[in-house]
Design a protein around this motif. Sequence first.
Motif, PDB file in Angstrom:
ATOM      1  N   VAL A   1       7.928   5.316  -4.538  1.00  0.00           N
ATOM      2  CA  VAL A   1       8.194   6.747  -4.407  1.00  0.00           C
ATOM      3  C   VAL A   1       8.061   7.177  -2.943  1.00  0.00           C
ATOM      4  CG1 VAL A   1       7.468   9.049  -5.108  1.00  0.00           C
ATOM      5  CG2 VAL A   1       7.555   7.228  -6.773  1.00  0.00           C
TER       6      VAL A   1
ATOM      7  N   LEU B   1      11.227   6.353  -1.301  1.00  0.00           N
ATOM      8  CA  LEU B   1      12.283   7.280  -1.724  1.00  0.00           C
ATOM      9  C   LEU B   1      12.128   8.632  -1.040  1.00  0.00           C
ATOM     10  CD1 LEU B   1      12.643   6.609  -5.548  1.00  0.00           C
ATOM     11  CD2 LEU B   1      14.152   5.929  -3.715  1.00  0.00           C
ATOM     12  N   VAL B   2      10.878   9.129  -0.979  1.00  0.00           N
ATOM     13  CA  VAL B   2      10.644  10.427  -0.337  1.00  0.00           C
ATOM     14  C   VAL B   2      11.011  10.341   1.140  1.00  0.00           C
ATOM     15  CG1 VAL B   2       8.842  12.043   0.332  1.00  0.00           C
ATOM     16  CG2 VAL B   2       8.893  11.146  -1.975  1.00  0.00           C
TER      17      VAL B   2
ATOM     18  N   PHE C   1      14.664  10.514   1.524  1.00  0.00           N
ATOM     19  CA  PHE C   1      15.106  11.878   1.247  1.00  0.00           C
ATOM     20  C   PHE C   1      14.897  12.791   2.451  1.00  0.00           C
ATOM     21  CE2 PHE C   1      14.376  16.135  -0.463  1.00  0.00           C
ATOM     22  CZ  PHE C   1      15.521  16.302  -1.200  1.00  0.00           C
TER      23      PHE C   1
ATOM     24  N   ALA D   1      11.347  17.098  -2.640  1.00  0.00           N
ATOM     25  CA  ALA D   1      11.428  15.707  -2.206  1.00  0.00           C
ATOM     26  C   ALA D   1      11.312  14.747  -3.388  1.00  0.00           C
ATOM     27  CB  ALA D   1      10.354  15.412  -1.173  1.00  0.00           C
ATOM     28  N   LEU D   2      10.921  15.284  -4.556  1.00  0.00           N
ATOM     29  CA  LEU D   2      10.794  14.442  -5.750  1.00  0.00           C
ATOM     30  C   LEU D   2      11.903  14.792  -6.740  1.00  0.00           C
ATOM     31  CD1 LEU D   2       7.058  14.398  -6.868  1.00  0.00           C
ATOM     32  CD2 LEU D   2       8.456  12.461  -6.228  1.00  0.00           C
ATOM     33  N   PRO D   3      12.804  13.872  -7.030  1.00  0.00           N
ATOM     34  CA  PRO D   3      13.843  14.177  -8.018  1.00  0.00           C
ATOM     35  C   PRO D   3      13.237  14.497  -9.390  1.00  0.00           C
ATOM     36  CG  PRO D   3      14.392  12.198  -6.792  1.00  0.00           C
ATOM     37  CD  PRO D   3      12.999  12.564  -6.415  1.00  0.00           C
TER      38      PRO D   3
ATOM     39  N   LEU E   1      12.468  11.615 -11.919  1.00  0.00           N
ATOM     40  CA  LEU E   1      11.403  10.774 -11.391  1.00  0.00           C
ATOM     41  C   LEU E   1      10.034  11.416 -11.625  1.00  0.00           C
ATOM     42  CD1 LEU E   1      12.123   8.227  -9.733  1.00  0.00           C
ATOM     43  CD2 LEU E   1      11.226   9.442  -7.770  1.00  0.00           C
TER      44      LEU E   1
ATOM     45  N   ILE F   1       6.786  10.436 -14.269  1.00  0.00           N
ATOM     46  CA  ILE F   1       5.400  10.247 -13.843  1.00  0.00           C
ATOM     47  C   ILE F   1       4.471  11.156 -14.639  1.00  0.00           C
ATOM     48  CG2 ILE F   1       3.807  10.483 -11.910  1.00  0.00           C
ATOM     49  CD1 ILE F   1       6.064   9.639 -10.082  1.00  0.00           C
TER      50      ILE F   1
END
Lengths: 308, 337
Positions: A280, A283-284, A287, B175-177, B180, B184
């Motif tokens: 993650v 990924l961040v 992004f 920033a977090l889809p 996803l 979590i």
Amino acid sequence: MIRFTLLRFLQLIPVFLGATLLVYFLVFATPGNPIAALSGGKPMSPAVEAALTAQYNLDKPFWMQYLLYLKNLLSFDLGETFSGQPVSDVIGRAFPVTARLAIMALVFEAFFGIIFGVIAGLRKGKLFDSTVLIASLIVIAVPTFVLGFILQFVVGVKLAWAKPTVSPGAPWSDLILPALVLGLVSLAYVIRLTRTSVIENKNADYVRTATAKGLSRRRVVVVHIVRNSMIPVVTFLGADLGSLMGGAIVTEGIFNVPGVGNLLYLSILKGETPTVVAVVSVLVLVFVLANLVVDLLYAWLDPRIRYA
Amino acid sequence: MPENPTPEIIEPEGAAQRIRSGKVSTRKIEHYVARLEDTPLQDVDKVDESAVPLSMWAQAWRSLRKQPLFIISAILILLVIAVAVFPQLFTHTDPTSCTLSNARKGPAAGHPLGFTFQGCDIYARIIFGARASVLVGLFTTIFVVIIGGALGALAGYYGGWLDAVLARITDIFFALPLILGAIIIMQLPAFRDNKSIWTVIITLTIFGWPQLARITRGAVIEAKNSDYVMASRALGLSKFKTLVKHVVPNSLAPIIVIATISLGIYIVAEATLSFLGVGLPPSIMSWGNDIASAQISLRNNPAILMWPALALSVTVLSFIMLGDAVRDALDPKSRKG
């Protein structure tokens, strides 16, 4: 421009820290007891359990774990998975596949999205425009996993134009169909954004000036209308790169792509804190970096924006 | 050939005066003025000036009623809601009584869409599965509008540190889809062990509110600089009451549009989570669960997957179409064109 770049870069730091902390906290609170899960739920000797707990820093308070993690992250030491592989290796294998998939999807949605959007915008209210609008609404409404199954079934199984699932090495040719599915929903958004933007801009004064001074229609459209209409589209595409990589979970599951999405999903189910947080975090990072690139692209696309 | 815009001849300002500046005629000119009945101007005079002007909402309603897109989507949504509230009205078959000997059979008398892998009636399962989707979509939207709307309005109206904090928080969430983050959260022990419609709603709300907060903040900032807000403050209304009575009602249009479209998106998110196995428990009948369990028979019996997928897509499509139609009706820019 350099000052602006640095300033934007500094603004990324709290976002990055906040997002990783949020994820770390959630994942940390998640598994009942990941150590017990290692032995398949069977009893484990206290000494082994204590050693494993210490190895993964699970005996330390939460903030210590997070700080240790950050320290390791900055030195590119991402820790080990519970099965003993270095996390950086696991990500290193999965990441290029997803990156390829996401880039193919992005190219697909940018290319067709902008072309269709510009044509629809220039011919507002005509048949092509209405068809594209309705088709894009349908694509937005049908969930990705349904689209994935339909395309897999029709193109992969019935017509046999492409392999229904991806082979282990994930070569480019195998990824075409999954990339199409991944990019389809965003394609609809790109078309609609481009169309709206072109409609807004095509009656602008500078377009009339360009036409009046005798420029060819092609030059007016490409240089004056399209370039000025790209600003919202570029923003969307930049933000979309991150969601494509994250949203690949479903697509990668359907087409059996050995990428980040699959890795992440399996790690979450197994409660593997280091892997989940590492993936993650990457990924961040992708992004926020994509958003930075978008901000810098603005200055090139729109000379009115001057970053002092 | 592309059409050129109608050429407009614009005389430079001052040209007329320049010609006349040399010699100005003082001769009195008599013009023939047509009687009111003979001129097209009478239509202008026919306008009833005493009529109460329509509000933005009344105007929007007027243009909405004529839109086929709105009528179709509204009818579909009412139908889906009716199915969700009274599923018994639409089928007499019990969706939970399944006979394995019927597994994967095609349509039969009384079972128009055939049977699933487990021998359950597909049509009955689609009818009873509507409730989960509608509940999740509706309640998530309500919570997102309350939380995101309140925070966004306060941040946009008062600005300052509240605005700065909210901007950073929304940045982090962006920033977090959605999927996803939702996976979590759904793995937290408290959620994983109590899977229900409500855990899905809470999870989607956690990741849905930042978007609405941003939209509301933008709309409130646009509205708060208007003259009527200043007038209301000048007349002595408190700052908070002005926000509630004047600023919020005038920022509702974009919120309603985004909320309608998001409702569809939340239904898709619920189905996706259920499909991934972390959403609704299998005991709850839902389109997402049915699609997930149908994927094993996709190659030989695609119909088992396609029917619930069709129901899901049509429902989501109606909400998105409704949002689109409302946007067109509320946006004065598009009304002109």
